[in-house]
Design a protein around this motif. Sequence first.
Motif, PDB file in Angstrom:
ATOM      1  N   LEU A 108       0.828  -1.210   0.000  1.00  0.00           N
ATOM      2  CA  LEU A 108       0.000   0.000   0.000  1.00  0.00           C
ATOM      3  C   LEU A 108       0.862   1.259   0.000  1.00  0.00           C
ATOM      4  CD1 LEU A 108      -2.719  -1.388   2.367  1.00  0.00           C
ATOM      5  CD2 LEU A 108      -3.145  -0.514   0.051  1.00  0.00           C
ATOM      6  N   GLY A 109       1.984   1.215   0.708  1.00  0.00           N
ATOM      7  CA  GLY A 109       2.915   2.344   0.670  1.00  0.00           C
ATOM      8  C   GLY A 109       3.446   2.587  -0.737  1.00  0.00           C
ATOM      9  N   PHE A 110       3.777   1.506  -1.420  1.00  0.00           N
ATOM     10  CA  PHE A 110       4.258   1.644  -2.799  1.00  0.00           C
ATOM     11  C   PHE A 110       3.148   2.131  -3.727  1.00  0.00           C
ATOM     12  CE2 PHE A 110       7.784  -1.249  -1.504  1.00  0.00           C
ATOM     13  CZ  PHE A 110       8.842  -0.434  -1.891  1.00  0.00           C
ATOM     14  N   ILE A 111       1.931   1.704  -3.480  1.00  0.00           N
ATOM     15  CA  ILE A 111       0.810   2.188  -4.291  1.00  0.00           C
ATOM     16  C   ILE A 111       0.650   3.696  -4.125  1.00  0.00           C
ATOM     17  CG2 ILE A 111      -1.719   2.178  -4.481  1.00  0.00           C
ATOM     18  CD1 ILE A 111      -1.550  -0.893  -3.976  1.00  0.00           C
ATOM     19  N   ILE A 112       0.742   4.183  -2.900  1.00  0.00           N
ATOM     20  CA  ILE A 112       0.618   5.623  -2.651  1.00  0.00           C
ATOM     21  C   ILE A 112       1.648   6.396  -3.470  1.00  0.00           C
ATOM     22  CG2 ILE A 112       0.979   7.443  -0.907  1.00  0.00           C
ATOM     23  CD1 ILE A 112      -0.340   5.491   1.134  1.00  0.00           C
ATOM     24  N   VAL A 113       2.893   5.978  -3.394  1.00  0.00           N
ATOM     25  CA  VAL A 113       3.970   6.676  -4.105  1.00  0.00           C
ATOM     26  C   VAL A 113       3.811   6.517  -5.620  1.00  0.00           C
ATOM     27  CG1 VAL A 113       6.467   6.765  -4.483  1.00  0.00           C
ATOM     28  CG2 VAL A 113       5.565   6.504  -2.166  1.00  0.00           C
ATOM     29  N   GLY A 114       3.546   5.308  -6.074  1.00  0.00           N
ATOM     30  CA  GLY A 114       3.407   5.059  -7.510  1.00  0.00           C
ATOM     31  C   GLY A 114       2.221   5.777  -8.122  1.00  0.00           C
ATOM     32  N   HIS A 115       1.131   5.838  -7.381  1.00  0.00           N
ATOM     33  CA  HIS A 115      -0.064   6.522  -7.863  1.00  0.00           C
ATOM     34  C   HIS A 115       0.227   8.014  -8.064  1.00  0.00           C
ATOM     35  CE1 HIS A 115      -4.128   8.376  -7.330  1.00  0.00           C
ATOM     36  NE2 HIS A 115      -4.414   7.453  -8.242  1.00  0.00           N
ATOM     37  N   GLU A 116       0.906   8.615  -7.106  1.00  0.00           N
ATOM     38  CA  GLU A 116       1.268  10.025  -7.233  1.00  0.00           C
ATOM     39  C   GLU A 116       2.168  10.241  -8.447  1.00  0.00           C
ATOM     40  OE1 GLU A 116       3.026  13.390  -4.335  1.00  0.00           O
ATOM     41  OE2 GLU A 116       4.390  11.720  -4.755  1.00  0.00           O
ATOM     42  N   ARG A 117       3.175   9.394  -8.616  1.00  0.00           N
ATOM     43  CA  ARG A 117       4.093   9.531  -9.763  1.00  0.00           C
ATOM     44  C   ARG A 117       3.350   9.386 -11.083  1.00  0.00           C
ATOM     45  NH1 ARG A 117       9.731   6.576  -7.939  1.00  0.00           N
ATOM     46  NH2 ARG A 117      10.200   8.087  -6.314  1.00  0.00           N
ATOM     47  N   HIS A 118       2.426   8.441 -11.145  1.00  0.00           N
ATOM     48  CA  HIS A 118       1.620   8.231 -12.356  1.00  0.00           C
ATOM     49  C   HIS A 118       0.884   9.517 -12.734  1.00  0.00           C
ATOM     50  CE1 HIS A 118      -1.498   6.639 -14.988  1.00  0.00           C
ATOM     51  NE2 HIS A 118      -2.400   7.086 -14.140  1.00  0.00           N
ATOM     52  N   HIS A 119       0.227  10.136 -11.761  1.00  0.00           N
ATOM     53  CA  HIS A 119      -0.548  11.342 -12.058  1.00  0.00           C
ATOM     54  C   HIS A 119       0.340  12.565 -12.306  1.00  0.00           C
ATOM     55  CE1 HIS A 119      -4.592   9.893 -12.091  1.00  0.00           C
ATOM     56  NE2 HIS A 119      -4.319   9.147 -11.039  1.00  0.00           N
ATOM     57  N   LEU A 120       1.477  12.653 -11.646  1.00  0.00           N
ATOM     58  CA  LEU A 120       2.410  13.752 -11.941  1.00  0.00           C
ATOM     59  C   LEU A 120       2.901  13.664 -13.381  1.00  0.00           C
ATOM     60  CD1 LEU A 120       4.573  14.019  -8.691  1.00  0.00           C
ATOM     61  CD2 LEU A 120       2.988  15.730  -9.604  1.00  0.00           C
ATOM     62  N   LYS A 121       3.155  12.454 -13.845  1.00  0.00           N
ATOM     63  CA  LYS A 121       3.586  12.259 -15.233  1.00  0.00           C
ATOM     64  C   LYS A 121       2.498  12.718 -16.198  1.00  0.00           C
ATOM     65  CE  LYS A 121       5.524   8.638 -18.192  1.00  0.00           C
ATOM     66  NZ  LYS A 121       4.635   8.232 -19.234  1.00  0.00           N
ATOM     67  N   ILE A 122       1.264  12.347 -15.918  1.00  0.00           N
ATOM     68  CA  ILE A 122       0.150  12.772 -16.769  1.00  0.00           C
ATOM     69  C   ILE A 122      -0.010  14.287 -16.733  1.00  0.00           C
ATOM     70  CG2 ILE A 122      -2.372  12.717 -17.026  1.00  0.00           C
ATOM     71  CD1 ILE A 122      -2.224   9.755 -16.150  1.00  0.00           C
ATOM     72  N   LEU A 123       0.090  14.886 -15.543  1.00  0.00           N
ATOM     73  CA  LEU A 123      -0.025  16.341 -15.440  1.00  0.00           C
ATOM     74  C   LEU A 123       1.051  17.029 -16.269  1.00  0.00           C
ATOM     75  CD1 LEU A 123      -0.896  16.773 -11.659  1.00  0.00           C
ATOM     76  CD2 LEU A 123      -2.378  17.324 -13.604  1.00  0.00           C
ATOM     77  N   LYS A 124       2.280  16.536 -16.192  1.00  0.00           N
ATOM     78  CA  LYS A 124       3.382  17.153 -16.947  1.00  0.00           C
ATOM     79  C   LYS A 124       3.210  16.965 -18.443  1.00  0.00           C
ATOM     80  CE  LYS A 124       6.775  16.826 -13.272  1.00  0.00           C
ATOM     81  NZ  LYS A 124       7.928  16.093 -12.741  1.00  0.00           N
ATOM     82  N   GLU A 125       2.735  15.806 -18.865  1.00  0.00           N
ATOM     83  CA  GLU A 125       2.607  15.504 -20.292  1.00  0.00           C
ATOM     84  C   GLU A 125       1.405  16.160 -20.957  1.00  0.00           C
ATOM     85  OE1 GLU A 125       2.497  11.233 -20.504  1.00  0.00           O
ATOM     86  OE2 GLU A 125       4.663  11.049 -20.213  1.00  0.00           O
ATOM     87  N   ARG A 126       0.301  16.267 -20.230  1.00  0.00           N
ATOM     88  CA  ARG A 126      -0.952  16.673 -20.877  1.00  0.00           C
ATOM     89  C   ARG A 126      -1.558  17.976 -20.381  1.00  0.00           C
ATOM     90  NH1 ARG A 126      -3.471  10.654 -20.758  1.00  0.00           N
ATOM     91  NH2 ARG A 126      -1.826   9.699 -21.983  1.00  0.00           N
ATOM     92  N   TYR A 127      -1.072  18.482 -19.255  1.00  0.00           N
ATOM     93  CA  TYR A 127      -1.726  19.655 -18.677  1.00  0.00           C
ATOM     94  C   TYR A 127      -0.848  20.905 -18.668  1.00  0.00           C
ATOM     95  CZ  TYR A 127      -5.533  16.720 -16.927  1.00  0.00           C
ATOM     96  OH  TYR A 127      -6.606  15.881 -16.817  1.00  0.00           O
ATOM     97  N   VAL A 128       0.440  20.765 -18.578  1.00  0.00           N
ATOM     98  CA  VAL A 128       1.317  21.936 -18.415  1.00  0.00           C
ATOM     99  C   VAL A 128       1.906  22.364 -19.746  1.00  0.00           C
ATOM    100  CG1 VAL A 128       3.317  22.862 -17.210  1.00  0.00           C
ATOM    101  CG2 VAL A 128       1.820  21.255 -16.061  1.00  0.00           C
TER     102      VAL A 128
END
Length: 128
Positions: A108-128
Amino acid sequence: ELAPEKTHFRYAEDKWTVMQVIQHCLDTERIMANRALRIARGDQTLLPGFNQDEFVKEVDVSERTLADITEEYLAVRHANQLFFKSLKTEDFIRIGNANGSPISVIGLGFIIVGHERHHLKILKERYV
């Protein structure tokens, strides 16, 4: 750095806004941390899943500012870091059941970190 006028931007009609993505990350981190807490404490309750799209629909982020959601995000993350830091080795390897599948506290700790990284990547690629 995200310009304030971009916080309610969505890159396609059926996609979440930046603020909705951040709120989704907050909600998901809270749920995963709650699961980790319960399993670390020996709770063997079958923990339910959640519908992320329903969660996003039910929260109004239109009046939130980037500063206020960032403050909340940092507080949630800090609290969870302190929680995981407080655990003993044997707590991390405990297994529970969430959303019909076995999961460990460390998983679950790894899911928390991985989930955040997944969405940061999407934000950088598609939103900024």
